[in-house]
Design a protein around this motif. Sequence first.
Motif, short mmCIF file in Angstrom:
data_model
loop_
_atom_site.label_atom_id
_atom_site.label_comp_id
_atom_site.label_asym_id
_atom_site.label_seq_id
_atom_site.Cartn_x
_atom_site.Cartn_y
_atom_site.Cartn_z
N UNK A 33 0.83 -1.21 0.00
CA UNK A 33 0.00 0.00 0.00
C UNK A 33 0.87 1.27 0.00
N UNK A 78 -18.18 4.30 0.62
CA UNK A 78 -18.14 4.28 2.09
C UNK A 78 -18.95 3.09 2.60
N UNK A 81 -16.97 0.00 2.21
CA UNK A 81 -15.93 -0.13 3.22
C UNK A 81 -16.54 -0.69 4.51
N UNK A 82 -17.76 -0.22 4.83
CA UNK A 82 -18.44 -0.75 6.02
C UNK A 82 -18.72 -2.24 5.86
N UNK A 85 -15.55 -4.14 6.28
CA UNK A 85 -15.14 -4.22 7.68
C UNK A 85 -15.99 -5.27 8.42
N UNK A 219 -7.73 -4.60 3.81
CA UNK A 219 -6.81 -3.45 3.81
C UNK A 219 -6.75 -2.81 2.43
N UNK A 222 -10.05 -0.95 1.59
CA UNK A 222 -10.16 0.32 2.30
C UNK A 222 -9.22 1.37 1.72
N UNK A 223 -8.05 0.91 1.27
CA UNK A 223 -7.10 1.85 0.65
C UNK A 223 -7.73 2.49 -0.59
N UNK A 225 -10.78 2.94 -1.16
CA UNK A 225 -11.79 3.86 -0.65
C UNK A 225 -11.13 5.19 -0.25
N UNK A 226 -9.98 5.12 0.43
CA UNK A 226 -9.29 6.33 0.87
C UNK A 226 -8.89 7.20 -0.33
N UNK A 229 -11.83 9.09 -1.35
CA UNK A 229 -12.15 10.13 -0.36
C UNK A 229 -11.44 11.43 -0.72
#
Lengths: 241, 113
Positions: A33, A78, A81-82, A85, A219, A222-223, A225-226, A229
């Motif tokens: 990452x 988002x 991502x939830x 998780x 991981x 989510x990356x 997703x970031x 963002x």
Amino acid sequence: MSSASQANEHVAHHFESAEQQRQSAQLGMWAFLVTEVMFFSGLFAAYIIYRSLYPEAWTVGSHMLSIGLGGFNTIILLCSSLTMALAVHAAQTDKRGASARWIILTIVLGLAFLGVKMVEYSAKIEHHLVPGAHFHLDPAQELANLQAAGVQVGDHLRHAMETVNTAHVQLFFSLYFAITGLHALHMIIGIGVMIWLLKTTIEGRYSSAYINPVEVSGLYWHFVDIVWIFLFPLLYLVGRH
Amino acid sequence: MSEKHVIPVGTYVGIFTALIALTGLTVWVAFHDFGSMNTVIAVGIACIKALLVALFFMHLKYSARILWLYAGTAIAFFILLITITLSDYRSREWFPTPKAWSQPTATAPGASH
């Protein structure tokens, strides 16, 4: 913490314990990452430099993007991502069925994101906003269109529309397609990973004693997703006031 | 220190709610004039959102400290890249350009070498 004997079948011979193996897997994914951050950094650097040189082109270009679609996609990501998780959470607590269902939902949301992206791309192609020989933008006409649609055009936007060099707007759209395209490619790869994760989850490869692939795939997801963002405000929300 | 830490579902939902609220906030801010602060606020909100995702969804808060070092490395290299590149671009007008550099020449640059 699970004892080594409990998780023995999952621990490769070169690891001392399940925990050491888990930390190694996480470290490996984080190292990847970090390189991904650097990969995107080059494009973000180009964005920052050209935006600082041609701010009015960024204001005009950003107004050609749809906040509705971009915002909708932000919420979709988002949500995904939830669900990711929660898929990891379910795997941690030995709920295999729930984990599989959350992964399916993650895949569906990922596909929805790409679907919206496709709608956006085709609208840009239709409106001749793809950089190159067929690029066409008439800022005066766009300004008239905005006013006709009853949009309150502030001085900032009016000034940008009146003074912009459309060649610089092409630069904005080059970066828009390069960055969102690279991001979409990551989404496609992520969905591929999720499909594999779903298959292996259904096969029963993971339990609370061994969930490394679920965790590291999370991981990565989510990356991605970031990255979005940051992309949403930097592409869709420039000079809107 | 870093054995498996199960974050309660409620925490995930709380973080998710905060992320959605911050998305709304960033859109709201974009439509209000804060002068040059608009971009700073937008990036600031994005950083908070990214931090929430990293700390909770990516479990960084409960991970081994070496992962913090890795995440920090990514940020450090990003700042390094931006700082050095921008310091070049932004300082170019500070000094006069020698005349010979800007005069058009008959031969293509580098052709005489």
